[in-house]
Motif scaffolding. Structure first.
Motif, PDB file in Angstrom:
ATOM      1  N   PRO A 254       0.850  -1.197   0.000  1.00 60.62           N
ATOM      2  CA  PRO A 254       0.000   0.000   0.000  1.00 60.62           C
ATOM      3  C   PRO A 254       0.882   1.243   0.000  1.00 60.62           C
ATOM      4  O   PRO A 254       1.810   1.351   0.794  1.00 60.62           O
ATOM      5  CB  PRO A 254      -0.786  -0.125   1.302  1.00 60.62           C
ATOM      6  N   LEU A 255       0.639   2.155  -0.932  1.00 66.40           N
ATOM      7  CA  LEU A 255       1.471   3.351  -1.041  1.00 66.40           C
ATOM      8  C   LEU A 255       0.740   4.571  -0.525  1.00 66.40           C
ATOM      9  O   LEU A 255      -0.472   4.682  -0.617  1.00 66.40           O
ATOM     10  CB  LEU A 255       1.867   3.589  -2.499  1.00 66.40           C
ATOM     11  N   ARG A 256       1.549   5.511  -0.025  1.00 65.37           N
ATOM     12  CA  ARG A 256       0.987   6.774   0.440  1.00 65.37           C
ATOM     13  C   ARG A 256       2.001   7.848   0.058  1.00 65.37           C
ATOM     14  O   ARG A 256       3.193   7.702   0.314  1.00 65.37           O
ATOM     15  CB  ARG A 256       0.811   6.718   1.955  1.00 65.37           C
ATOM     16  N   ILE A 257       1.552   8.878  -0.630  1.00 63.95           N
ATOM     17  CA  ILE A 257       2.472   9.967  -0.962  1.00 63.95           C
ATOM     18  C   ILE A 257       1.984  11.231  -0.261  1.00 63.95           C
ATOM     19  O   ILE A 257       0.997  11.843  -0.672  1.00 63.95           O
ATOM     20  CB  ILE A 257       2.568  10.185  -2.488  1.00 63.95           C
ATOM     21  N   ALA A 258       2.687  11.586   0.802  1.00 66.79           N
ATOM     22  CA  ALA A 258       2.245  12.705   1.633  1.00 66.79           C
ATOM     23  C   ALA A 258       2.462  14.044   0.928  1.00 66.79           C
ATOM     24  O   ALA A 258       1.638  14.953   1.051  1.00 66.79           O
ATOM     25  CB  ALA A 258       2.983  12.681   2.972  1.00 66.79           C
ATOM     26  N   HIS A 259       3.561  14.182   0.236  1.00 69.03           N
ATOM     27  CA  HIS A 259       3.884  15.475  -0.388  1.00 69.03           C
ATOM     28  C   HIS A 259       4.195  15.266  -1.873  1.00 69.03           C
ATOM     29  O   HIS A 259       5.359  15.231  -2.263  1.00 69.03           O
ATOM     30  CB  HIS A 259       5.100  16.109   0.286  1.00 69.03           C
ATOM     31  N   PRO A 260       3.154  15.131  -2.701  1.00 62.75           N
ATOM     32  CA  PRO A 260       3.374  14.797  -4.111  1.00 62.75           C
ATOM     33  C   PRO A 260       4.264  15.816  -4.837  1.00 62.75           C
ATOM     34  O   PRO A 260       5.124  15.430  -5.632  1.00 62.75           O
ATOM     35  CB  PRO A 260       1.977  14.795  -4.725  1.00 62.75           C
ATOM     36  N   PHE A 261       4.082  17.094  -4.539  1.00 67.18           N
ATOM     37  CA  PHE A 261       4.884  18.108  -5.221  1.00 67.18           C
ATOM     38  C   PHE A 261       6.376  17.885  -4.953  1.00 67.18           C
ATOM     39  O   PHE A 261       7.197  17.888  -5.856  1.00 67.18           O
ATOM     40  CB  PHE A 261       4.468  19.514  -4.777  1.00 67.18           C
ATOM     41  N   TRP A 262       6.685  17.654  -3.661  1.00 71.90           N
ATOM     42  CA  TRP A 262       8.087  17.445  -3.294  1.00 71.90           C
ATOM     43  C   TRP A 262       8.622  16.142  -3.854  1.00 71.90           C
ATOM     44  O   TRP A 262       9.789  16.024  -4.221  1.00 71.90           O
ATOM     45  CB  TRP A 262       8.248  17.481  -1.769  1.00 71.90           C
ATOM     46  N   MET A 263       7.720  15.153  -3.910  1.00 70.42           N
ATOM     47  CA  MET A 263       8.132  13.858  -4.468  1.00 70.42           C
ATOM     48  C   MET A 263       8.595  14.057  -5.910  1.00 70.42           C
ATOM     49  O   MET A 263       9.682  13.609  -6.300  1.00 70.42           O
ATOM     50  CB  MET A 263       6.940  12.882  -4.420  1.00 70.42           C
TER      51      MET A 263
ATOM     52  N   LEU B  53       9.491  16.875  -7.310  1.00 68.88           N
ATOM     53  CA  LEU B  53      10.660  17.754  -7.337  1.00 68.88           C
ATOM     54  C   LEU B  53      11.952  16.957  -7.083  1.00 68.88           C
ATOM     55  O   LEU B  53      12.930  17.086  -7.821  1.00 68.88           O
ATOM     56  CB  LEU B  53      10.514  18.865  -6.297  1.00 68.88           C
ATOM     57  N   PHE B  54      11.920  16.119  -6.047  1.00 64.14           N
ATOM     58  CA  PHE B  54      13.110  15.297  -5.756  1.00 64.14           C
ATOM     59  C   PHE B  54      13.418  14.351  -6.904  1.00 64.14           C
ATOM     60  O   PHE B  54      14.574  14.136  -7.265  1.00 64.14           O
ATOM     61  CB  PHE B  54      12.919  14.500  -4.448  1.00 64.14           C
ATOM     62  N   LEU B  55      12.344  13.795  -7.477  1.00 62.73           N
ATOM     63  CA  LEU B  55      12.508  12.864  -8.591  1.00 62.73           C
ATOM     64  C   LEU B  55      13.216  13.567  -9.754  1.00 62.73           C
ATOM     65  O   LEU B  55      14.199  13.062 -10.318  1.00 62.73           O
ATOM     66  CB  LEU B  55      11.121  12.372  -9.032  1.00 62.73           C
ATOM     67  N   VAL B  56      12.716  14.754 -10.101  1.00 64.34           N
ATOM     68  CA  VAL B  56      13.256  15.473 -11.254  1.00 64.34           C
ATOM     69  C   VAL B  56      14.686  15.945 -10.978  1.00 64.34           C
ATOM     70  O   VAL B  56      15.591  15.748 -11.795  1.00 64.34           O
ATOM     71  CB  VAL B  56      12.343  16.668 -11.624  1.00 64.34           C
ATOM     72  N   LEU B  57      14.884  16.548  -9.792  1.00 66.91           N
ATOM     73  CA  LEU B  57      16.220  17.064  -9.468  1.00 66.91           C
ATOM     74  C   LEU B  57      17.262  15.949  -9.476  1.00 66.91           C
ATOM     75  O   LEU B  57      18.361  16.109 -10.007  1.00 66.91           O
ATOM     76  CB  LEU B  57      16.210  17.742  -8.092  1.00 66.91           C
ATOM     77  N   THR B  58      16.885  14.815  -8.880  1.00 67.95           N
ATOM     78  CA  THR B  58      17.833  13.707  -8.812  1.00 67.95           C
ATOM     79  C   THR B  58      18.113  13.153 -10.210  1.00 67.95           C
ATOM     80  O   THR B  58      19.271  12.892 -10.575  1.00 67.95           O
ATOM     81  CB  THR B  58      17.283  12.578  -7.916  1.00 67.95           C
ATOM     82  N   ALA B  59      17.048  13.000 -11.000  1.00 69.65           N
ATOM     83  CA  ALA B  59      17.228  12.461 -12.348  1.00 69.65           C
ATOM     84  C   ALA B  59      18.146  13.376 -13.168  1.00 69.65           C
ATOM     85  O   ALA B  59      19.060  12.914 -13.857  1.00 69.65           O
ATOM     86  CB  ALA B  59      15.882  12.305 -13.041  1.00 69.65           C
TER      87      ALA B  59
ATOM     88  N   PHE C  36      13.567  12.037  -0.407  1.00 66.03           N
ATOM     89  CA  PHE C  36      12.550  11.381  -1.230  1.00 66.03           C
ATOM     90  C   PHE C  36      11.569  10.597  -0.355  1.00 66.03           C
ATOM     91  O   PHE C  36      10.356  10.635  -0.552  1.00 66.03           O
ATOM     92  CB  PHE C  36      13.260  10.455  -2.226  1.00 66.03           C
ATOM     93  N   ARG C  37      12.129   9.925   0.652  1.00 67.34           N
ATOM     94  CA  ARG C  37      11.269   9.130   1.533  1.00 67.34           C
ATOM     95  C   ARG C  37      10.340  10.042   2.338  1.00 67.34           C
ATOM     96  O   ARG C  37       9.182   9.709   2.577  1.00 67.34           O
ATOM     97  CB  ARG C  37      12.117   8.269   2.474  1.00 67.34           C
ATOM     98  N   TRP C  38      10.897  11.204   2.711  1.00 65.01           N
ATOM     99  CA  TRP C  38      10.076  12.170   3.451  1.00 65.01           C
ATOM    100  C   TRP C  38       8.852  12.576   2.613  1.00 65.01           C
ATOM    101  O   TRP C  38       7.750  12.691   3.123  1.00 65.01           O
ATOM    102  CB  TRP C  38      10.918  13.406   3.795  1.00 65.01           C
ATOM    103  N   SER C  39       9.050  12.749   1.309  1.00 63.63           N
ATOM    104  CA  SER C  39       7.934  13.176   0.473  1.00 63.63           C
ATOM    105  C   SER C  39       6.835  12.112   0.417  1.00 63.63           C
ATOM    106  O   SER C  39       5.683  12.412   0.145  1.00 63.63           O
ATOM    107  CB  SER C  39       8.417  13.532  -0.938  1.00 63.63           C
ATOM    108  N   PHE C  40       7.207  10.868   0.721  1.00 64.37           N
ATOM    109  CA  PHE C  40       6.200   9.790   0.762  1.00 64.37           C
ATOM    110  C   PHE C  40       5.519   9.717   2.131  1.00 64.37           C
ATOM    111  O   PHE C  40       4.304   9.751   2.239  1.00 64.37           O
ATOM    112  CB  PHE C  40       6.861   8.432   0.484  1.00 64.37           C
ATOM    113  N   TYR C  41       6.354   9.570   3.171  1.00 63.46           N
ATOM    114  CA  TYR C  41       5.798   9.200   4.483  1.00 63.46           C
ATOM    115  C   TYR C  41       5.975  10.260   5.549  1.00 63.46           C
ATOM    116  O   TYR C  41       5.577  10.063   6.690  1.00 63.46           O
ATOM    117  CB  TYR C  41       6.456   7.891   4.963  1.00 63.46           C
ATOM    118  N   GLY C  42       6.631  11.359   5.207  1.00 67.47           N
ATOM    119  CA  GLY C  42       6.826  12.418   6.192  1.00 67.47           C
ATOM    120  C   GLY C  42       7.887  12.087   7.230  1.00 67.47           C
ATOM    121  O   GLY C  42       7.986  12.756   8.253  1.00 67.47           O
TER     122      GLY C  42
END
Lengths: 313, 253
Positions: free
Chosen positions: B130-139, B141-147, B211-217
Motif C-alpha cells: 500500500p502506497l501513500r504519498i504525503a507530499h506529491p509536489f516534493w516527491m 521535485l526530488f525525482l526530477v532534481l535527482t534524475a 525522497f522518503r520524506w515526500s512519501f511518508y513524512g
C-alpha cells in the motif's frame, strides 16, 4: 557580379594547429575559397587535409589564426558559420540501428532547419537511397553508407559542402554518379571543397587546385592554369633505324633514347617556344635521322602533384 | 537558441529507448519486482515496522532512487559515449549548436527516461504494497532534481570514458554501493552511532531521505538539508560539464 559575390566564401588566415603530441599539423595556412567554385585539396597522407577541414568545420580547435565563413568568424559567430556548411567525413561513421530516414531527419534538425520531408525525399532520391529509407543503416553496403553521409550533409541545405575523400572505396559507376551530383550541386550555387587521393577526380572536377604538404599550402592555382604552367609535353619519335647514341649536334634538345634505341624522346614545356619542335625536326633531318611515327603526351595533374610534393620533401 | 537541434537530439535519444525497450524499461522493472519479492515479502514479513511504516512500503522510495540513479547515469553516459565510440560525434561538433543546447538535449532525454522509469517502478510497487504519498509536489521535485543531477553525472562519465569498461566502472563501483549503503533498505537510526556518522558522508543518504520524506513524512536528515545537498550536487555537476566544454576535454583536439 556584386561585391558580396566576389568576396571569398571561406577565408583562412594564418591558421596553425599544433596537437598536444607536439605534431604541427597546419603551418600558417592562408587560403581563400571562392564562392561557387569546386576546390580540390590535394596532398599525400598526413599532409593536413583533414585537419584543415576539421578546423574550418569546428571539430578541431585552431592553435593560431582565424577562419571566416561568409564573413562569420568560426569561433565567435560559430552558429552562422556552421549552419552554412555540410561535412562529409572520410570515415564511414554512421549509427547502426537508426533508419536512413531517421538519420537524415536528425541531421536536418541538428543544423537548426525545420522538418521538410519533400527536401529529404529529393536528397535521398538523388542519391538512390529512397527505396532504402526505412532500412537500418547497419544493413546498407559501403557505397550506400557513403551516399548516406552525403545525404546527411545535404539534408540541411548547406551553401558549402566539404567532401573528405568522397569516392574512397567507391566503384567506378558510383564515382561517375557522384561527380554528376557534385556538378549539379555546383550548378545550384553550392561551393564545394573536396579532398581526394584520386588526382583524376580533381582533374575532372575542380576549378582550382590547392596542394598541401606537411601542413603547408604549397600551391593554389586555377586548374587549367596549373596544367598549362607546370604541364610538360613529351614528343616520342619511333625511329626507322635504332640509334646507339644521340648525335652531339642534337645535345641542346636533351633528348633521351628509349626502347633499345628505337624511340627518341623529347620533353618540352608547353609554355616554351613552340617552334622548338619544328627546329628539332629540321635538325633531325639534317642529321639523317628519320622516323616512321610520332606521338605526344601531356603530363597529368598527378605527375604535377607528385613532382611538387617531391620538391617539398 | 537552436530549438530544432534540441528537439532532434531529444527525439533521437528517445527513439533509442524505444528500440531498446527491454534493456531500458523492462529489465529495471523486473529487477525491482524481485527486490520486492525478496526484501518486501520474504524478509520484510519478519521485520517489524520501520518508524510506523511496513517494511515493504518503507523501501519503495529507496528502490526508486536506486533505479533512478543507476539508470540516469547509464542513459546519459551511453547517449554521449556512443557517438564518440562510433565517430558520429563529428556531426554534433560541426553543427550550429551550443554546448548548453547539447547538454540540455542529452541530459533532458536521459532524465526523462529515468523519470518515466521511476514512475513505472512506483506503479509496480503499488501492486505489492500500500502506497501513500504525503507530499506529491516534493516527491516530483526530488525525482526530477535527482534524475537531472545524475544524468549530468552520467554525461560527465560518458565524456570521460574511453572504453566500455570505464563506462560501467563508476556506476558499478561507486553509485551502487553508495545507494545500498545510503539507506535504501534501512533507516540510518538502525545503525550503530559510529556508522551513523560515517553514513552522513554518503551523498546518496540525503537524496533517499528527502525522497522518503515526500512519501511518508519521515526523514533521516532534515528535508531542507536534503534539498540543499541535491542542489549542491547539481551545481558541482554543472560546473564540471561547463569545464569540459570550455576546454573541449576528450571531445576536441
Amino acid at each position: 557580379m556584386s561585391a558580396a559575390s566576389t568576396q571569398p566564401i571561406i577565408s583562412v588566415s594564418n591558421l596553425s594547429k599544433t596537437f598536444a603530441s607536439g605534431l604541427q599539423a597546419l603551418k600558417n595556412i592562408d587560403l581563400d575559397i571562392r564562392r561557387g567554385e569546386i576546390f580540390a585539396l590535394l596532398g599525400p597522407n598526413g599532409a593536413g587535409k583533414t585537419t584543415l577541414i576539421s578546423t574550418i568545420c569546428g571539430i578541431v580547435n585552431p592553435t593560431e589564426g582565424s577562419v571566416t565563413v561568409d564573413g562569420h568568424d568560426i569561433i565567435t559567430d560559430f552558429r552562422a558559420a556552421r549552419s552554412m556548411i555540410g561535412l562529409v567525413p572520410q570515415e564511414l561513421t554512421t549509427d547502426a540501428f537508426e533508419s536512413v530516414w531517421g538519420t537524415v531527419s536528425f541531421s536536418r534538425g541538428l543544423f537548426g532547419k525545420r522538418p521538410n520531408p519533400a527536401h529529404l525525399e529529393k536528397v535521398l532520391k538523388d542519391l538512390s537511397l529512397w527505396n532504402r529509407k526505412d532500412s537500418k543503416i547497419i544493413t546498407l553496403s559501403g557505397g550506400m553508407k557513403r551516399r548516406l553521409l552525403i545525404a546527411k550533409a545535404l539534408s540541411h541545405e548547406p551553401q558549402i559542402l566539404f567532401l573528405d575523400e568522397p569516392t574512397a572505396g567507391v566503384d567506378v559507376e558510383l564515382r561517375r554518379d557522384m561527380w554528376q551530383l557534385v556538378r549539379s550541386l555546383q550548378a545550384g550555387g553550392v561551393t564545394i571543397i573536396l579532398t581526394t587521393h584520386y588526382i583524376d577526380e580533381a582533374e575532372e572536377m575542380a576549378d582550382r587546385v590547392g596542394v598541401i604538404s606537411k601542413g603547408e599550402i604549397i600551391l593554389v592555382e586555377n586548374k587549367a592554369e596549373l596544367m598549362r604552367k607546370l604541364g610538360r609535353k613529351q614528343l616520342t619519335l619511333h625511329l626507322q633505324n635504332t640509334l646507339q647514341l644521340v648525335p652531339p649536334e642534337l645535345a641542346n634538345y636533351h633528348l633521351e633514347l628509349a626502347n633499345g634505341g628505337s624511340d627518341l624522346i623529347y620533353t618540352y614545356d608547353t609554355q616554351g617556344d613552340r617552334t622548338s619542335i619544328a627546329t628539332l625536326l629540321e635538325d633531325l633531318d639534317r642529321a639523317g635521322i628519320s622516323f616512321k611515327d610520332l606521338q605526344t603526351t601531356q603530363s597529368s595533374l598527378e605527375d604535377i602533384f607528385v613532382s611538387l610534393v617531391r620538391k617539398n620533401k | 537558441m537552436n530549438v530544432q537541434a534540441i528537439r532532434a537530439i531529444y527525439r533521437f535519444e528517445m527513439a533509442r529507448t524505444r528500440r531498446t525497450l527491454m534493456q531500458s524499461i523492462i529489465s529495471p522493472v523486473i529487477s525491482t519486482s524481485l527486490y520486492f519479492v525478496v526484501f518486501g515479502a520474504a524478509i520484510g514479513s519478519r521485520i517489524a515496522q520501520v518508524e510506523g511504516i511496513s517494511y515493504g512500503a518503507f523501501i519503495v522510495p529507496g528502490l526508486i532512487m536506486l533505479s533512478l540513479l543507476t539508470q540516469s547515469i547509464s542513459n546519459a553516459s551511453f547517449g554521449i559515449y556512443f557517438p564518440k565510440f562510433t565517430g558520429t560525434i563529428y556531426e554534433l561538433l560541426s553543427a550550429p549548436i551550443s554546448y548548453f543546447e547539447i547538454v540540455v538535449s542529452y541530459v533532458g532525454a536521459a532524465a526523462t527516461k529515468s523519470i518515466i522509469l521511476g514512475l513505472i517502478i512506483l506503479a509496480t510497487a503499488g501492486l505489492f504494497v500500500p502506497l501513500r504519498i504525503a507530499h506529491p509536489f516534493w516527491m516530483i521535485l526530488f525525482l526530477v532534481l535527482t534524475a537531472v543531477t545524475f544524468s549530468l553525472v552520467g554525461f560527465i562519465i560518458g565524456i570521460w570514458a574511453d572504453g566500455f569498461e570505464k563506462l560501467q566502472l563508476v556506476p558499478l563501483l561507486i553509485v551502487t554501493p553508495l545507494t545500498f549503503l545510503g539507506g535504501s533498505f534501512y533507516s540510518i537510526d538502525m545503525l550503530p552511532p559510529l556508522w551513523q556518522t560515517v553514513t552522513l558522508f554518503n551523498p546518496v543518504v540525503y537524496l533517499i531521505s528527502g525522497f522518503r520524506w515526500s512519501f511518508y513524512g519521515i526523514a533521516d536528515v532534515s528535508v531542507a538539508v536534503s534539498l540543499a545537498m541535491t542542489i549542491v550536487f547539481m551545481a558541482i555537476s554543472l560546473a564540471i560539464v561547463a569545464w569540459i566544454f570550455k576546454t573541449g576535454y576528450r571531445l576536441k583536439t
